[in-house]
Structure formats: C-alpha cells, structure tokens
Design an enzyme around this catalytic site. Structure first.
Site, PDB file in Angstrom:
ATOM      1  CG  ASP A 165      -1.611  -1.142   1.601  1.00 55.49           C
ATOM      2  OD1 ASP A 165      -1.533  -2.104   0.841  1.00 55.49           O
ATOM      3  OD2 ASP A 165      -2.273  -1.146   2.652  1.00 55.49           O
ATOM      4  CD  GLU A 209      -6.987  -5.247   4.255  1.00 53.41           C
ATOM      5  OE1 GLU A 209      -6.383  -5.865   5.131  1.00 53.41           O
ATOM      6  OE2 GLU A 209      -6.666  -5.303   3.050  1.00 53.41           O
TER       7      GLU A 209
HETATM    8  C1  FRU Z   1      -3.869  -3.653   2.748  1.00 48.47           C
HETATM    9  C2  FRU Z   1      -3.213  -4.066   4.054  1.00 48.47           C
HETATM   10  C3  FRU Z   1      -3.584  -3.103   5.159  1.00 48.47           C
HETATM   11  C4  FRU Z   1      -2.433  -3.235   6.097  1.00 48.47           C
HETATM   12  C5  FRU Z   1      -1.265  -3.438   5.163  1.00 48.47           C
HETATM   13  C6  FRU Z   1      -0.186  -4.322   5.696  1.00 48.47           C
HETATM   14  O1  FRU Z   1      -3.234  -4.118   1.617  1.00 48.47           O
HETATM   15  O2  FRU Z   1      -3.581  -5.385   4.364  1.00 48.47           O
HETATM   16  O3  FRU Z   1      -4.844  -3.366   5.750  1.00 48.47           O
HETATM   17  O4  FRU Z   1      -2.285  -2.103   6.908  1.00 48.47           O
HETATM   18  O5  FRU Z   1      -1.792  -3.995   3.982  1.00 48.47           O
HETATM   19  O6  FRU Z   1       0.933  -4.355   4.872  1.00 48.47           O
END
Ligand code: FRU
Length: 506
Positions: A40, A215
């Site tokens: 992300d 998310e």
């Molecule tokens: C989304 C996620 C988020 C988390 C991050 C961990 O892709 O799963 O929810 O904060 O990636 O790398």
C-alpha cells in the site's frame, strides 16, 4: 548454534545471489522501490513543493514482512526520488496509515519554523494478537520520524483494527480519523483537536461490497461537476472488487458532518473504483496546489502478489489519477484520468495519425517507440460495423509463422455486449493459475464514439475510457521481445479518428 544458523541461511543466500534481475518488467514511469517489497501507498502528502509517498515496505526481503514505511518524493508524481527508510519496524510492524501537515501546531510537536508532519499508522503486533493506532512526527521534511512516547493513541485491544486515514475537517475544526474494523465491514470515525487524544464518533458500514474484509478507508470532499460551492463526500474502502474472490475498491457517495457518513445511495448499491484486479489500497492526495484530488493505489492483488516474478523488487504503484465527481444519468460517479503531468514530459517521441478506417488487424510500426513497452496511447474510435475492436499490446509472433501470435494483451470493446475489456490470457508469464483472465466493465455511449487512454509500462496496462468514466488496471509479464503494437477489428469496420502514441520510456 552459530554454525547451524549459517547452514540454515546458506540456501537463502544462494537463492538471493542466483535470482535473475528482471529489468524487462521494471516500470519506467510508475513508482517501484529500488529493491524489495512494497504494497500500500501510505501518508500521501504535498509539502512545500513536493509530493511525498510513503509506502508499505520490507527493507530486507523481496516479500511481505518486517513492515516499515519506505519514502520517496516527486515534483510531478511521475519522476520519483528515492529516500532512506522513513519509519522502521521495531517491536511492532508499521502498517498502513496517513500523514497530515500540522499547520497550527495543534500537536505541539513542531520544533522549527516550519510545520511538522504527523503520521498516524497502525502498529501491528505481529505475533498476531493486536492492532492499535500509533503516532510519529517529523520536523525534517519526513526524513526522520520520532515515535510518540504516549503511543498507542487509540487501543481497543482488538486483533483487527487498522489503516487510519486522517483529514482536517474545516466545519467542525477537528481532525477526523477514518479507521476500519475489517471483519465487521465497518469504518469508525474518531475526532481530535491535537492528533494525540481521540474521541470515538460515528461509524458507517455493513453496506455496499462485503465479500471481503474492509481495509484502507479514506474520506475526501469533492466538488460536484467542478463546483466548489456544491460538494459531496466520497468514502473509499478497499475490499472485494467486481470479481468474486479478488480484491478491489469501492466508493460511497454521501454526506459527512464531522462525525458520521451518510450514504446517498441505497445500501445495496456497489460502486467500484476500477474493473481490473490490480488496483488496491488507494488513498488520495488532497491538499495539492490547485486543490486537485489525486488517487494513488497499489497495483497488485493479494491473490498473487507473492508470486510477482520481479527482482530485485516486488510491487509497484498504479499511475496517480486525477479524480472528479460528475453527474451522470445513473447518479454521481467517480471519474479518473491519468495524472496530467504525464503529458508534460519533453523530447518524447510521438506517433500521430488521423482519420483512417480499419477493416482488419494492422500492426503499427515505429519500432523504436514500441521497443520499450512503455508508452501512452490516446485513441478515438468511431464504430461502423465492427463487433469487437481495439488494441493489441506487447504482441509476440511466431518467428516461423507471423500469423501465429504467441503473446498479446488485448484492450478491446465488445460492441454487442457493450463491454470494455482487457484480456491478459496470453499476456506472457502466467504467475499463478488465477492470473490469466479477461476483465470487463459495462460501458455504454450514445454517439458510437469510444475514447481511450491506455498506459503501458513494461509490466502493466491501465485503460481509461471516455474521459475517465471507467478504469481497468492489469499487471502483465510479457517477454522482453514482445513489443509489437497493433490495432484490430473483428466482424466489420471501425474508424480511427485519431491515434496518438507517446513514448514514456526513459
Ligand atoms: C492492505 C493491508 C492493510 C495493512 C497493510 C499491511 O493491503 O492489508 O490493511 O495495513 O496492507 O501491509
């Protein structure tokens, strides 16, 4: 003990040494880390002339783990300068979150004359027991960060509770955080005066797309049809996309009063951001010079991200998108266009041709332009009798029989089904059995005119149709020599009103 460790680590070392680099898939104008893993984008902020991109990063390995925040800056969101690791893991992993510029020093963390940056992120206690919201601040342009001694700033003793996205809410004069309870399909809002003490306010959820956990929420106020006197709020949530069992993003359109979000559409309405499988966890830049809203997402899917065959890096960002909210016959909808600075690059080769009729597949030559599989196509089609038409990208033909196509990615429009699609079934390396597929989006238009912007950058294709009404994003892994570009039509003729190709390789 030491010997045992060496023995155990030796195969890992040998593997890392022998794995071949994959420059053929290194994007030219998309962000990718110099080495190792990213997912992300985090903490997207414009600060004193530069766009900052923090990103989920494993500083040690080319796979997910040791989550920390990487850092890069750019003046145009196209050329990125890589900076040292910003927020390293400690006893917790640094999961996704956001950064704000604390212009009034509400937090009291500012030391010099310039406002400080404050990051709110999820600390993941990677023994799997808990996630809580943490704060860190920086007084040197986001280069080094001090983790707040009073952390956590929000702790509900919950296992899944993450991805805080913070904005300044002008009307209520509060900082507002959107954060998710992933398994309850819920965004929870918190308010604060100083970024340290947070009060739980409203919540929103259990509607729209719920086939996967929620998310990376993000709230953004958008002018309707460009009118800043008339705004609506968009709430972005990463979850399941249009395809069963594959991630994607949805958005809700509605009102936000500083404490809770009200959906303007019926709860069952599902609005998707992108119709490919490789656009996830996007959050916006909002406080930009011309107040443009720009959305940046991770270009992959958790369904096969670990299998991405690139080395020494794994993961890249999709092109930043200028986003707008426009009235359409079906209601207010998100429009997305590739960032306008893509065009502004100088001295690039272009190819242009106008007004020609296509009755069969036609290879477009101009080899030096296509050689790098790193270009933008702008094309307008006027449909005559064609049933199916479009572009074929990264084609590779059989050396002995050029009628035989060994590889290609098709960007097409199915006239009968009224669907825009990317077909990556023969796009090159198949990284997992669920990778080859056709991604489709329903797209209707009245005047028989289809305008496409197609971005090709080594290992990705992004399609934006009719001024950004539809976006489709797909990863591809073609052979280095798969670089023929063609236009095609099936079942009849199509007129090409214009075709412009801009080379974006470096
Ligand atoms: C989304 C996620 C988020 C988390 C991050 C961990 O892709 O799963 O929810 O904060 O990636 O790398």
């Amino acid at each position: 003990m030491k010997k045992l460790l060496i023995l155990l680590l030796f195969p890992v070392f040998i593997y890392a040494q022998t794995q071949k680099e994959t420059p053929q898939w290194r994007p030219n104008y998309h962000f990718s880390p110099p080495k190792n893993w990213t997912n992300d984008p985090n903490g997207l902020i414009y600060y004193q002339g530069q766009y900052h991109l923090f990103y989920q990063h494993n500083p040690y390995e080319n796979k997910w783990g040791h989550m920390s925040w990487g850092h890069a800056v750019s003046k145009n969101l196209v050329d990125w300068e890589h900076l040292p690791l910003a927020i390293p893991e400690d006893s917790v992993w640094i999961f996704s979150g956001s950064v704000v510029v604390d212009k009034t020093n509400s937090s009291g963390f500012q030391t010099g004359t310039n406002p400080c940056m404050v990051a709110l992120y999820t600390a993941d206690y990677h023994d799997g027991k808990k996630e809580a919201q943490y704060l860190a601040y920086s007084n040197d342009n986001g280069t080094t960060w001090t983790k707040y001694a009073g952390n956590p700033v929000i702790d509900l003793q919950m296992k899944d509770f993450r991805d805080p996205h913070v904005i300044w809410h002008e009307k209520t004069q509060n900082w507002v955080m959107s954060v998710v309870f992933p398994k309850e399909y819920k965004v929870v809002f918190y308010t604060s005066k100083n970024l340290k003490n947070w009060t739980r306010a409203g919540e929103f959820g259990n509607q729209g797309e719920m086939r996967k956990i929620w998310e990376c929420p993000a709230l953004v106020e958008m002018p309707v049809d460009g009118n800043i006197q008339n705004t609506k709020w968009l709430l972005f949530v990463s979850t399941n996309g249009p395809y069963d069992k594959f991630e994607g993003m949805q958005y809700f359109v509605g009102e936000f009063d500083g404490t809770t979000f009200k959906n303007n559409n019926p709860p069952e309405t599902k609005l998707y951001v992108d119709y490919g499988k490789d656009f996830y966890a996007a959050i916006p830049y909002t406080d930009t010079p011309e107040n443009k809203k720009i959305l940046l997402g991770w270009m992959s899917s958790w369904q096969y991200a670990g299998e991405m065959p690139t080395f020494p890096w794994k993961g890249q960002m999709a092109i930043p998108r200028d986003i707008t909210l426009r009235s359409t016959p079906s209601g207010l909808r998100l429009f997305q266009e590739p960032i306008s600075t893509l065009k502004a690059k100088k001295d690039y080769l272009t190819f242009e041709k106008e007004n020609f009729v296509l009755s069969k597949e036609k290879q477009i030559s101009g080899s030096s332009l296509f050689a790098n599989n790193s270009f933008m196509v702008e094309v307008e089609f006027s449909i005559k009798s064609a049933k199916d038409f479009g572009l074929k990208i990264a084609q590779k033909k059989d050396e002995k029989d050029d009628k035989k196509t060994l590889q290609e990615t098709i960007v097409g429009y199915d006239v009968i089904g009224k669907q825009l699609y990317i077909n990556r079934k023969k796009s090159g390396q198949i990284i997992k059995e669920n990778f080859p597929s056709i991604e489709k989006a329903s797209l209707k238009f009245e005047d028989k005119t289809l305008k496409l912007k197609v971005l090709v950058d080594k290992s990705s294709v992004e399609v934006f149709a009719n001024d950004g009404q539809i976006a489709i994003t797909s990863l591809i892994y073609p052979d280095e020599k798969a670089n023929i570009f063609s236009l095609f039509t099936n079942g009849g003729k199509v007129k090409v009103k214009y075709l412009k190709i801009t080379d974006l390789s470096k």
